[in-house]
Design an enzyme around this catalytic site. Structure first.
Site, PDB file in Angstrom:
ATOM      1  N   ASP A 286       0.826  -1.393  -0.024  1.00 50.18           N
ATOM      2  CA  ASP A 286      -0.156  -0.066   0.017  1.00 50.18           C
ATOM      3  C   ASP A 286       0.976   1.386   0.004  1.00 50.18           C
ATOM      4  O   ASP A 286       0.286   2.480  -0.378  1.00 50.18           O
ATOM      5  CB  ASP A 286      -0.896  -0.067   1.227  1.00 50.18           C
ATOM      6  CG  ASP A 286      -2.003  -1.068   1.100  1.00 50.18           C
ATOM      7  OD1 ASP A 286      -1.991  -1.772  -0.058  1.00 50.18           O
ATOM      8  OD2 ASP A 286      -2.830  -1.153   1.870  1.00 50.18           O
TER       9      ASP A 286
ATOM     10  N   ASP B 137     -13.203  34.533 -35.078  1.00 50.12           N
ATOM     11  CA  ASP B 137     -12.569  33.090 -35.315  1.00 50.12           C
ATOM     12  C   ASP B 137     -13.208  32.140 -34.387  1.00 50.12           C
ATOM     13  O   ASP B 137     -12.976  30.883 -34.802  1.00 50.12           O
ATOM     14  CB  ASP B 137     -10.913  33.433 -34.810  1.00 50.12           C
ATOM     15  CG  ASP B 137     -10.087  32.021 -35.031  1.00 50.12           C
ATOM     16  OD1 ASP B 137      -9.597  32.061 -36.100  1.00 50.12           O
ATOM     17  OD2 ASP B 137     -10.110  31.147 -34.280  1.00 50.12           O
TER      18      ASP B 137
ATOM     19  N   GLY C  61     -10.420  28.074 -36.282  1.00 47.64           N
ATOM     20  CA  GLY C  61     -11.326  28.559 -37.063  1.00 47.64           C
ATOM     21  C   GLY C  61     -10.632  28.690 -38.295  1.00 47.64           C
ATOM     22  O   GLY C  61     -10.886  28.079 -39.299  1.00 47.64           O
ATOM     23  N   LEU C  62      -9.927  29.757 -38.326  1.00 48.67           N
ATOM     24  CA  LEU C  62      -9.217  30.141 -40.040  1.00 48.67           C
ATOM     25  C   LEU C  62      -8.485  29.065 -40.400  1.00 48.67           C
ATOM     26  O   LEU C  62      -8.382  28.697 -41.686  1.00 48.67           O
ATOM     27  CB  LEU C  62      -8.116  31.219 -39.339  1.00 48.67           C
ATOM     28  CG  LEU C  62      -8.828  32.800 -40.143  1.00 48.67           C
ATOM     29  CD1 LEU C  62      -7.546  33.603 -39.849  1.00 48.67           C
ATOM     30  CD2 LEU C  62      -9.297  32.674 -41.571  1.00 48.67           C
TER      31      LEU C  62
HETATM   32  S1  SF4 Z   1      -2.184  -7.012  -2.420  1.00 52.61           S
HETATM   33 FE1  SF4 Z   1      -3.641  -4.993  -2.703  1.00 52.61          FE
HETATM   34  S2  SF4 Z   1      -3.842  -4.937  -0.438  1.00 52.61           S
HETATM   35 FE2  SF4 Z   1      -2.022  -6.269  -0.696  1.00 52.61          FE
HETATM   36  S3  SF4 Z   1      -0.492  -4.844  -0.431  1.00 52.61           S
HETATM   37 FE3  SF4 Z   1      -0.897  -5.156  -2.687  1.00 52.61          FE
HETATM   38  S4  SF4 Z   1      -2.250  -3.346  -3.147  1.00 52.61           S
HETATM   39 FE4  SF4 Z   1      -2.177  -3.552  -1.109  1.00 52.61          FE
END
Ligand code: SF4
Ligand code: SF4
Lengths: 428, 507
Positions: free
Chosen positions: B36, B274, B409-410
């Site tokens: 994460d 324009d 435009g032009l």
């Molecule tokens: S599997 Fe999904 S929840 Fe687990 S670390 Fe990777 S992104 Fe995060």
């Protein structure tokens, strides 16, 4: 002259004590491997069973979303799936049905486990078996885990290949399997060299397309092209295959030693070996030498990321004249990186695992000329005046074997050259 | 379970991260697995922030499960406090930690840290990023903001800007200038750039400017209810909206409305000849609710476009967008499935898309120009130059940005005039797009009769006639003619069919 291999250092790093760290990690999880694996295996789809976080990770790690409908996706678990497990299995099958009917080009499907699916103990191997039975022979369904609670970054590829090994049929044929997902152009070069060396019956894992003729058995030997494939190596050994230990094929020296180890196994004559490798070795040396001008006598610090750190530290110190201050790796598998450790001259700290805050303190104290780190750390370190190289590029770009040796060195020298070029200091 | 490839919003804890990263003196301890930590790169790479986001991830692993993930959390919390010495901390769980039910809030409370520790309860499997940001900021305000005396002169807070927001950095400057012109000072901008101490003194302002309802509405509602601070409802994106906003603010502040339009160029640019070519251009608008609603008004009333469809991905704004779409007499698409959005765009085949980075990709694929009006956005949407969306300069920026992907435009006429010139290259694209503008896909130069796999057959004359259509509308002419032929049950397309179709689709 190119035939002269430089002597190994009097003292390598194989017995250097390793600092084991356990703190906050700043690394991707194994799902990330999908980004390159799905490009490599052109008839495979990777279906992550996970959360919105997993989907967001893939999207962010992919960086550019250039593919109309890429061959990966996330089946996002919802409240209802978490309530009862029976449901989740049925739901998963429904999503797979839908996917396969829309994508008849898919011949291999990987169900990829994530942290949420592991924590709720969703049995993906059962799902894979059921789905495989249903969709055979057109589609083969395998499963592995790329979850962050079990795998770090490149370990996702390891888990994927290990799952493929489990599913291989048996053979008694004498053969060499080259293991590791390489960009096609690099793989072709490697196969070309092995062919020129007269080595027959060479197979690759993973193949570009599902290859039902690949098998494994007691007369199989295998060579790894990536240092993070410990699980795959163990799976191959369980099937009776034998590992050819070697340095990893980075740089001229690494590639030569890798080829030499394989050649020895197959009894290739020294003369033929020289004839085949002389020219590319020479080219690789010349290409590396250019980048090495920038790198010579500079220091480098590796944050743990891909497990490529030790072989790369060997390349940068031995072939580019750098000094390594610290080489961190998420995991150090001595059985695989031993030959690289032997060549890495004594001196750097070796660290396994991570405690990012402490590591940053050590990095600041050491003031390396170049820091190899993940994307989350690169700009903050640059802002502190450190030149950085994002580690992820090292797994995304073609860097193995002779013809890429110069490019590999260039990846490290470019940040330093850039710093020399910019004239942006404020006016006095 | 739902299969998803690209997502408009991340999980709710990413919303919390956007708040924490925008602030100073605040630290976020997130109970989460190592992977994460990818979220850091959103800020350091996409937004090019030069600091690590102030987050400690506990990065628990499988072997910790069931044994001491709770301990791990406490250790991480203590270490984060010791190292960063924040004024306040927020603690919470990511999707995985939510499943192991460690209760970060409860644990942090038992630790007796000498600073406010705010527990976040963000349901990862139900809600998304915008909710996460809104709820996080609301909890911070609810915990830290105390009633206090109003400032002597009239002041306002700017509420809602976060890290990774679309042009938030520059919108703050623009809105501050709008208020300044009315003699109103800014008390606090939050969360962007605010410390917990700043949040504590929100109560000194006379009212709040709600810049982004997506991320600041809950806090504004609470401040209105608990501290009696009214808040603005108009989001000043576009000329009309900026004027309305100034009136609304003047009303709240009890001063005369005043707006310096000296630098405002959109109205004249839009009126100049324009721009005639912009008339009735069919646009499809998609993004977050707030940006879509403001863009719709600009598109119709200030650019003279025809809005052919609109929608948003954040369900929180679904009701508002549905009502607005009814006003515009178009269908509303509420969805966070980009494939559905793509289908809709294909069906409506607009001449311009106003969308997010997702629609930019859809547009690339369909060969339809796209300008970005809303998050999610990518690295090039954090430009080095000043480029707000709000206020006077925002309107100017929007004019340029929306017109840019279209052929001028032009220029349109000149291209037409010179298309037979031997030096003229069909693939060259609009001149202001440099080498990258050649969006027109290579079409086979057909001499004989051609047909798609299942579409009608183009006879050679009609195909030659089609080649005379300027390349940037040729694809559309082809599609229109083919669908016209299909509705008429024609299997062969003659030159006449082409012109019948042209007449049919003419406006
Ligand atoms: S599997 Fe999904 S929840 Fe687990 S670390 Fe990777 S992104 Fe995060
Ligand atoms: S093309 Fe643009 S929007 Fe798409 S990923 Fe690249 S930078 Fe982002």
């Amino acid at each position: 002259m190119t035939r002269q291999d430089p002597p190994p250092p009097t003292l390598g790093c194989r017995d250097t004590p390793v600092i084991k760290e356990r703190g906050q990690h700043e690394v991707f999880c194994g799902l990330t491997g999908i980004i390159w694996l799905h490009r490599k295996m052109q008839d495979a789809f990777f279906l992550v069973v996970g959360s919105r976080t997993c989907a967001h990770l893939l999207q962010s790690a992919a960086g550019v979303m250039i593919f109309a409908e890429p061959r990966f996706g996330t089946a996002i678990l919802e409240e209802t799936d978490l309530a009862g497990l029976a449901d989740a299995q049925v739901e998963l099958e429904r999503e797979v049905e839908r996917l396969l009917s829309r994508r008849p080009d898919i011949r291999q499907l990987f169900l990829v486990g994530s942290c949420p699916s592991e924590v709720i103990k969703l049995d993906l191997s059962k799902a894979a078996q059921r789905l495989s039975a249903k969709h055979a022979p057109h589609v083969r369904v395998l499963n592995y885990s790329g979850s962050g609670i079990e795998t770090t970054f490149t370990e996702g590829e390891d888990a994927c290949l290990a799952a493929m090994v489990e599913a291989l049929p048996h053979t008694n044929a004498r053969q060499l399997i080259v293991v590791g997902a390489l960009p096609d152009v690099v793989e072709d070069q490697a196969l070309g060299l092995l062919d020129a060396l007269g080595i027959e019956n060479v197979r690759v894992l993973p193949a570009r397309r599902r290859d039902d003729t690949l098998a494994v058995g007691p007369n199989t030997v295998f060579a790894l092209t990536q240092p993070f494939l410990g699980g795959t190596a163990a799976a191959l050994e369980r099937r009776g295959a034998r590992h050819i230990p070697a340095t990893f094929p980075f740089g001229e020296e690494g590639t030569t030693a890798w080829l030499r180890a394989v050649s020895k196994e197959f009894g290739v004559e020294a003369q033929l070996f020289d004839a085949v490798t002389d020219a590319p070795r020479d080219r690789a040396r010349r290409a590396v030498a250019q980048a090495a001008e920038t790198l010579r006598d500079k220091s480098v610090f590796f944050f743990p990321d891909s497990q490529l750190e030790i072989p790369l530290a060997r390349f940068l110190t031995r072939e580019c004249g750098m000094t390594a201050l610290e080489v961190g790796a998420p995991y150090i598998h001595k059985g695989l990186v031993g030959p690289d450790l032997d060549l890495l001259p004594e001196g750097p700290r070796l660290a396994e695992g991570q405690d990012v805050d402490k590591q940053l303190d050590r990095c600041m104290a050491g003031r390396p000329d170049l820091t190899v780190c993940g994307l989350g750390l690169a700009n903050p370190l640059e802002a502190e005046g450190f030149a950085t190289k994002w580690a992820i590029e090292l797994v995304f770009s073609p860097v193995h074997f002779y013809e890429q040796a110069g490019d590999l060195a260039g990846l490290f020298s470019r940040p330093l050259r850039r710093r020399e070029l910019l004239r942006l200091e404020a006016a006095e | 379970m739902k299969l998803s490839v690209w997502t408009y919003e991340g999980p709710p804890h990413v919303g919390a991260l956007r708040v924490a990263t925008a602030m100073t003196g605040l630290h976020y301890v997130l109970h989460a697995p190592q992977g994460d930590t990818y979220a850091d790169l959103l800020f350091t790479m996409i937004e090019r922030r030069n600091h690590r986001p102030p987050v400690t991830y506990t990065t628990f692993q499988a072997r910790d499960l069931g044994s001491d993930t709770a301990n791990l959390f406490k250790t991480a919390c203590q270490a984060a406090y010791d190292r960063y010495q924040p004024q306040a901390m927020i603690v919470g769980a990511s999707c995985t930690a939510e499943l192991i039910q460690d209760d970060p809030g409860g644990m942090a409370e038992t630790m007796g840290l000498p600073i406010p520790v705010i527990a976040l309860d963000l349901p990862s499997y139900q809600r998304r990023e915008n909710f996460g940001a809104d709820e996080t900021f609301f909890q911070i305000v609810r915990t830290l903001t105390k009633p206090m005396e109003r400032s002597e002169n009239v002041t306002a807070n700017l509420i809602g800007p976060t890290a990774l927001g679309f042009r938030h950095r520059d919108d703050i400057a623009e809105v501050t200038a709008l208020l300044g012109h009315l003699g109103i000072d800014v008390n606090v901008v939050a969360p962007y750039g605010a410390s917990p101490a700043d949040v504590a003194r929100l109560g000194a302002a006379h009212f709040n400017v709600l810049m982004y309802p997506e991320t600041g509405e809950s806090a504004c509602r609470w401040l209105e209810r608990e501290l009696g601070q009214p808040y603005t409802r108009v989001v000043p994106i576009g000329v009309g909206a900026t004027r309305d906003f100034v009136r609304e603010v003047a009303d709240l502040a009890g001063v005369a409305p005043k707006l310096d339009e000296g630098r405002l160029r959109l109205p004249w640019y839009s009126a100049s000849v324009d721009s005639t070519y912009l008339t009735g251009k069919r646009v499809f608008i998609f993004g977050d609710g707030t940006h879509v609603a403001t863009a719709a008004r600009i598109a119709r009333d200030e650019m003279g476009f025809e809005v052919v469809g609109m929608g948003c991905y954040n369900r929180e704004q679904a009701r508002m967008i549905r009502a607005l779409a009814r006003d515009y007499g178009v269908p509303a698409l509420i969805s966070d499935d980009h494939l559905e959005v793509e289908e809709k765009i294909e069906e409506l085949s607009p001449e311009l898309i106003l969308g997010t980075q997702m629609e930019r990709h859809i547009g690339k694929r369909l060969g339809i120009p796209c300008a970005v009006i809303s998050a999610p956005v990518h690295v090039q949407d954090f430009p080095a130059r000043y480029s707000p969306q709000m206020g006077i300069e925002g309107a100017n920026v929007i004019f340029d940005t929306w017109v840019h992907p279209l052929v001028m435009g032009l220029e349109e006429h000149l291209l037409h005039m010179f298309r037979d010139d031997f030096e003229f290259n069909d693939g060259a694209g609009a001149s202001h797009h440099g080498g990258h503008g050649a969006a027109a896909p290579a079409e086979p130069r057909v001499e004989a009769e051609t047909s798609g796999t299942d579409g009608p057959i183009w006879c050679a004359d009609a195909e030659r006639e089609l080649q005379k259509v300027p390349f940037f509308v040729r694809g559309k002419a082809r599609r229109n003619t083919e669908s016209f032929a299909a509705t008429q049950g024609l299997h062969r397309i003659e030159v006449d069919t082409l012109y019948e179709a042209k007449a049919h689709y003419a406006r």
